[in-house]
Design an enzyme around this catalytic site. Structure first.
Site, short mmCIF file in Angstrom:
data_model
loop_
_atom_site.label_atom_id
_atom_site.label_comp_id
_atom_site.label_asym_id
_atom_site.label_seq_id
_atom_site.Cartn_x
_atom_site.Cartn_y
_atom_site.Cartn_z
CE1 TYR A 184 -3.65 2.55 0.58
CE2 TYR A 184 -2.40 3.28 2.49
CZ TYR A 184 -3.43 3.47 1.59
OH TYR A 184 -4.26 4.58 1.71
CG ASP A 186 5.69 3.74 1.06
OD1 ASP A 186 5.96 4.39 2.09
OD2 ASP A 186 4.54 3.63 0.60
CE LYS A 214 0.72 4.96 8.38
NZ LYS A 214 0.73 4.14 7.20
C1 LIG Z 1 0.11 4.66 5.77
C2 LIG Z 1 0.92 4.43 4.53
C3 LIG Z 1 0.88 5.31 3.45
C4 LIG Z 1 -0.09 6.46 3.38
O1 LIG Z 1 0.13 7.40 4.35
P1 LIG Z 1 -1.09 8.38 4.76
O2 LIG Z 1 -0.45 9.33 5.71
O3 LIG Z 1 -2.13 7.53 5.35
O4 LIG Z 1 -1.53 9.06 3.51
C5 LIG Z 1 1.76 5.10 2.41
N1 LIG Z 1 2.61 4.06 2.42
C6 LIG Z 1 2.67 3.19 3.43
C7 LIG Z 1 3.66 2.08 3.40
C8 LIG Z 1 1.80 3.33 4.52
O5 LIG Z 1 1.82 2.43 5.49
#
Ligand SMILES: *Cc1c(COP(=O)(O)O)cnc(C)c1O
Length: 423
Positions: free
Chosen positions: A144, A239, A267
């Site tokens: 994701y 990511d 995060k």
């Molecule tokens: C949570 C997440 C996102 C998206 O971040 P948001 O702040 O919710 O837009 C993108 N990549 C990864 C791996 C994530 O866990």
């Protein structure tokens, strides 16, 4: 357990917001319950509006590595707030946070701050496309990367060659440049590079996949990705929105010793405030406006309050590297409890754990990709979730989310959680 106030608030909320929530997984839809409305959280505990007290392993889906409302982070925010919430002009704090990030992750030579992980990923991909002058990207099934149009794809039936939108409202033409490979499957990646010679701008990967439960990379998989992207002149994007500052202060790239070209953070880097970062090789980042031709902007980007929270959080992690041994050790204890419980109760279960991330899947298959993750028995998961919640343990209401251990979890709380798992 009385949840009448939560129920009443939910009944009101669903009239005003789709599903009563501002992010779908919060709705508890996968586990056949209604969500708890939260009043406050502190350390490892979260409290609902009915006064119930839970040990929290959601940690706001990752940011809460230090536990909720860490006193030093709160103090930094309080100090920042009185000077104004946003200026729309540079502050020294932004550069300070850049230096801290760069110290933790030397691959982040230059960077940009944005307000969400979604935005960070979307912008990193645009920079990679601008830099390479190519359009196609590769992502992995089950990883994701936020909810931007081009990344809401599933692999098409035509064996990985075409992708189709995974959400209504996303035009087919928006996802046709996104190719989907299989996590931990080198051949699927090689095939896409071979069939699209000179056309791949970037490959994006969660170095530990933590949005299909927790799926670690197989030995050599990340170094293979490093090699094949280099050979093909494609940008390797890690990511690290979840893994950054979680697996180590230097994220997965330090943990596995692989240097990506670009990295996205979110995060933890905002310490609980809406903030995210993308960055990497200076040569690529110099393509971003106003220096280069890749446009990207943000009214609240590098927000003074968010950067204050981020700086304090990152500083605390850098100053206390022993935190990582502690949370990893506690995650191991939990993993062991799941394995013992499975054996004792004769339940089919596979436990994956990397650092302070873990996931107990209700399947007997070894989970190393999306299809195996989704072989889980979701009814069994729901029953387990209910047992945990009723026992005062707040875990993610979905089989496909990680369990997060924070520095605030005490030995007694881990022990209590293990005992409930074993019940
Ligand atoms: C949570 C997440 C996102 C998206 O971040 P948001 O702040 O919710 O837009 C993108 N990549 C990864 C791996 C994530 O866990």
């Amino acid at each position: 357990m009385n949840t009448s106030k939560s129920e009443a608030m939910f009944a009101e909320a669903i009239k005003m917001m789709p599903g009563g929530v501002n992010s779908p997984v919060r709705a508890f839809g996968n586990v056949g319950r209604n969500p708890l409305f939260i009043k406050k959280a502190s350390g490892s505990h979260i409290y609902d509006v009915d006064g119930n007290d839970y040990i929290d392993y959601v940690c706001s889906w990752g940011p809460g590595i230090l536990g909720h409302a860490h006193p030093e982070v709160i103090e930094a925010v309080q100090k920042a707030v009185v000077d104004g919430l946003t200026f729309g002009a540079p502050t020294e704090r932004e550069t300070k946070l850049c230096h801290l990030v760069n110290e933790c992750m030397p691959s982040m030579e230059m960077m940009r701050m944005v307000s969400s992980g979604t935005e960070a990923v979307m912008s990193a991909i645009r920079a990679a496309r601008g830099y390479t002058g190519r359009d196609k990207i590769i992502k992995f099934k089950g990883c994701y990367h936020g909810h931007s149009d081009g990344l809401l794809v599933k692999a098409g039936s035509a064996a990985l060659t075409s992708s189709v939108p995974d959400s209504a409202g996303v035009p087919k033409s928006f996802t046709e440049k996104t190719l989907v490979a299989l996590y931990n499957d080198e051949n699927s990646v090689r095939e896409l590079f071979d069939n699209n010679k000179g056309e791949i701008a970037a490959l994006i990967v969660e170095p530990v996949a933590a949005n299909m439960g927790v799926v670690p990379p197989k030995e050599g998989f990340l170094s293979f990705l490093r090699e094949i992207t280099k050979e093909n002149g494609a940008v390797l994007i890690f990511d690290e929105v979840i893994t950054g500052f979680r697996l180590s202060a230097g994220g997965a790239q330090e943990y596995y010793n692989i240097k990506p070209d670009l990295t996205t953070l979110g995060k933890i880097v905002g310490g609980g405030m809406p903030m995210a970062v993308y960055g990497g090789k200076a040569e690529i980042m110099k393509c971003v406006s106003p220096v280069g031709k890749v446009y990207q902007a943000g009214t609240l980007s590098g927000n003074p309050v968010a950067t204050a929270a981020g700086i304090k959080t990152v500083e605390l992690l850098m100053k206390n590297p022993d935190i990582y041994a502690k949370i990893d050790g506690n995650a191991k204890k939990l993993a062991k409890a799941y394995e013992e419980a499975a054996k004792k109760n004769n339940i089919a279960m596979t436990v994956n754990q990397v650092g302070s991330l873990l996931c107990a899947y209700f399947t007997e298959q070894k989970v190393d990709d999306y299809d195996k993750a989704t072989s889980s028995d979701l009814e069994a998961f729901s029953a387990y979730f209910g047992k945990m919640l009723d026992g005062g343990i707040y875990v993610a209401p979905s089989q496909f989310e990680a369990m997060f251990v924070s520095a605030a979890h005490t030995d007694e709380e881990i022990q209590k959680t293990c005992e409930l798992i074993l019940k």
